[in-house]
Structure formats: structure tokens, C-alpha cells
Design an enzyme around this catalytic site. Structure first.
Site, PDB file in Angstrom:
ATOM      1  N   GLY A  21       0.824  -1.206   0.000  1.00  0.00           N
ATOM      2  CA  GLY A  21       0.000   0.000   0.000  1.00  0.00           C
ATOM      3  C   GLY A  21       0.854   1.249   0.000  1.00  0.00           C
ATOM      4  O   GLY A  21       2.047   1.213  -0.329  1.00  0.00           O
ATOM      5  N   ILE A  23       2.065   3.092   2.461  1.00  0.00           N
ATOM      6  CA  ILE A  23       3.206   3.075   3.382  1.00  0.00           C
ATOM      7  C   ILE A  23       4.320   2.202   2.825  1.00  0.00           C
ATOM      8  O   ILE A  23       5.495   2.604   2.792  1.00  0.00           O
ATOM      9  CB  ILE A  23       2.767   2.588   4.775  1.00  0.00           C
ATOM     10  N   CYS A 135       1.955   6.698  13.938  1.00  0.00           N
ATOM     11  CA  CYS A 135       2.392   7.997  13.431  1.00  0.00           C
ATOM     12  C   CYS A 135       2.243   9.066  14.510  1.00  0.00           C
ATOM     13  O   CYS A 135       3.138   9.902  14.712  1.00  0.00           O
ATOM     14  CB  CYS A 135       1.621   8.368  12.166  1.00  0.00           C
ATOM     15  N   SER A 167      -4.896  11.041   3.809  1.00  0.00           N
ATOM     16  CA  SER A 167      -3.674  10.342   4.216  1.00  0.00           C
ATOM     17  C   SER A 167      -3.979   9.162   5.135  1.00  0.00           C
ATOM     18  O   SER A 167      -3.065   8.456   5.568  1.00  0.00           O
ATOM     19  CB  SER A 167      -2.714  11.302   4.921  1.00  0.00           C
ATOM     20  N   THR A 172      -5.044   2.148   8.109  1.00  0.00           N
ATOM     21  CA  THR A 172      -5.158   3.070   9.240  1.00  0.00           C
ATOM     22  C   THR A 172      -6.554   3.017   9.828  1.00  0.00           C
ATOM     23  O   THR A 172      -6.746   2.949  11.048  1.00  0.00           O
ATOM     24  CB  THR A 172      -4.832   4.508   8.801  1.00  0.00           C
ATOM     25  N   ASN A 277       1.993  12.315   8.590  1.00  0.00           N
ATOM     26  CA  ASN A 277       1.708  11.223   9.514  1.00  0.00           C
ATOM     27  C   ASN A 277       2.285   9.906   9.024  1.00  0.00           C
ATOM     28  O   ASN A 277       2.812   9.108   9.806  1.00  0.00           O
ATOM     29  CB  ASN A 277       0.202  11.085   9.726  1.00  0.00           C
TER      30      ASN A 277
END
Length: 304
Positions: A21, A23, A135, A167, A172, A277
Site C-alpha cells: 500500500g 506506506i 504515526c 492520508s 489506518t 503522519n
């Protein structure tokens, strides 16, 4: 599995990334730029995902076999970045330990030592599995640590993180409960506060807002000059790997509490700069991986 054509350098530390993904893909860009790291495998679930296609375009070996790829190809890496989910890392961690792989966990699974490079990098280097907290934790824990080191009787620390909705990806959002719990645990461990609270706000504003964290601390007899001195050193350490980290307010006393506000802008490698983040946790992870790499290269040099 598909192989790219990128040249690999023998004297670099080999890493694999699980999770293709945003990240994971941003981590890949940072790894490819590192003078100490090389990517032995970029692993996901869908070879047609944006992250996989990006990796292929960069000549990186990719696989959709998940953790099984590392089990079948253990020589592909010395260290694994896990950028999947807390639930997935619970499965991955024991497998990677059996394979004797160092692990940098970017999920809030909190299996390994909680690692914040600007605070406890030396201790982190002794562990085979380190957890990058969250984060919000990476942005706020150095300040909470400074509060804990300079103030007496820290009764309560609260951190409010505000990030752009764009974001906050699926991982998340799926891990919000784990995010809150892990951030609160990290704040308590590094600051010594009796009670901690973490709040995450997703801001839908357009244009997208930069990440901001506000730290509130209730202590007896606040010593602002002493806090400011240590906090300045902590911030300088963070800026070595996150240049866009900046204190924009404080420390001040407001309504009987210490208040500090920080803003985080990302490097803009794969993610937009407002996604500070995601960038701060990735930069922290890369910093730890490079420390492992330098130690590994030093050991090899001594053996020669």
C-alpha cells in the site's frame, strides 16, 4: 513472483517489505535511495496494485505470495518491514523470528520493543523485533519523553493528532482501536505519566492539511525553561530524519496545563507532503534499518 532489472549492491543490507500500500510503496522509494539498504523483495497480494506496478517499474523483485515468499526464499533479506496490519503481524512475527529475521513493525501490533529513534535507538538495536508505535506516537512521544524527564509528578498526558482524511488509508482506518491503545501505551511508557489519552481527528478539508499534534500535560509545578531546553534537543534529533518536523506552539502554560503543538510535513517521496503522519513513521523505520545496516557492515569489516 516477478523480477525487475535493478542492480543490487553486495555490500548493502538486504530488506524485504511486506505490504504494497501507500506506506509500503513510500518505504520502497526510501530504501532505494538509501546508501545502506537494498530491496530484496516487495511483497503484497495483488500484482496489479499501484504499489506493485510502481515497484516493477523500478526494477524491484515483487511477489503476491505474502509471507510465504520469505519462507521459500529466506536469502532475499536480512530485515523485514511489516507494513500490513496489526492482525497480520501477529501471524508474521513468529514466522520471521524462526527465520532469524530482524523485523521493523509499522503496524500497531506492539509485539516488539516500542521504538522512537530520537529517544531509544540504542536499545532498539539490541532487539530483533521493534515496533514503530504509530504515526501519532512518533510525532508526540519525543515531546512526552522530554516532559517526563524534566517535570515531576506527570499526572496526565493527552495527544490530539489531526491528519488529512486522504492520508488515512484502509489499514489506518481498520486499525483505529489498536492505534489509540498503542499510542496511549507508548506515551505512558516513555513519559511515566499516570494517565494518557490519544485522539485522532481525520480532517476532510481541501486543500489537505498538514499533520499536526497537540500535546497537553498536567504536572505539578511546571518547569518550562527546563522542558524547553531538552525539547529543543529532541526536536533537533527528529529533524535529522524528518526535516519537516517543527514546533509551532509552546511549550506554554494554558489553563493549568503544559501545551505543545507540532507540525509534520513529509518528504514527498511517494506520498504527498501533507501526509506527514505516514512519512514520519516511515522515516523513523528507515533510520532504524540504516542503523542495523551500519552495525552489520561494521561487524563484517571487523571479521575481515
Amino acid at each position: 513472483m516477478k523480477r525487475g532489472t535493478v542492480a543490487q549492491t553486495k555490500n548493502k543490507f538486504k530488506v524485504a517489505i511486506i505490504g504494497s500500500g501507500n506506506i509500503g510503496t513510500d518505504l520502497l522509494i526510501k530504501v532505494l535511495r538509501s546508501p545502506y539498504l537494498q530491496c530484496g523483495a516487495f511483497i503484497g497480494r495483488n500484482l496489479l496494485s499501484a504499489g506493485m506496478l510502481k515497484a516493477l517499474s523500478l526494477g524491484v523483485t515483487v511477489s503476491a505470495d505474502g509471507i510465504d515468499y520469505i519462507v521459500k526464499n529466506p536469502d532475499c533479506c536480512d530485515l523485514v518491514f511489516d507494513a500490513t496490519s496489526a492482525q497480520s503481524h501477529l501471524v508474521h512475527a513468529p514466522i520471521l523470528r524462526r527465520l532469524n529475521k530482524r523485523v521493523i513493525d509499522l503496524t500497531p501490533a506492539k509485539i516488539g520493543l516500542m521504538s522512537v529513534p530520537s529517544v531509544n535507538s540504542e536499545e532498539s538495536l539490541t532487539k530483533f523485533n521493534v515496533n514503530m508505535v504509530t504515526c501519532g506516537g512518533q510525532a508526540s512521544i519525543p515531546i512526552a519523553y522530554a516532559i517526563g524527564q524534566t517535570q515531576t509528578d506527570v499526572e496526565y498526558i493527552e495527544v490530539v493528532s489531526s491528519i488529512a482524511s486522504r492520508s488515512a488509508g484502509p489499514a489506518t482506518r481498520q486499525n483505529l482501536d489498536e492505534y489509540i491503545k498503542t499510542t496511549e501505551d507508548g506515551l505512558r511508557e516513555f513519559s511515566g505519566a499516570t494517565r494518557t489519552k490519544a485522539i485522532l481527528n481525520l480532517n476532510p478539508a481541501e486543500p489537505c492539511v498538514d499533520m499536526q499534534v497537540t500535546i497537553f500535560a498536567k504536572v505539578k509545578n511546571p518547569d518550562i525553561p527546563k522542558l524547553s531546553e531538552l525539547m529543543l534537543r529532541c526536536v533537533k534529533n527528529i529533524q535529522k530524519y524528518v526535516p519537516g518536523y517543527k514546533i509551532i506552539l509552546g511549550p506554554i502554560i494554558e489553563n493549568g496545563r503544559i501545551v505543545v503543538m507540532a507540525r509534520v510535513r513529509g518528504l514527498g517521496d511517494y506520498l504527498p507532503t501533507y501526509a506527514g503522519n505516514l512519512d514520519i513513521i516511515n522515516c523513523a523505520a528507515i533510520t532504524m534499518a540504516e542503523e542495523y545496516a551500519r552495525g552489520n557492515l561494521k561487524t563484517k569489516s571487523i571479521r575481515k
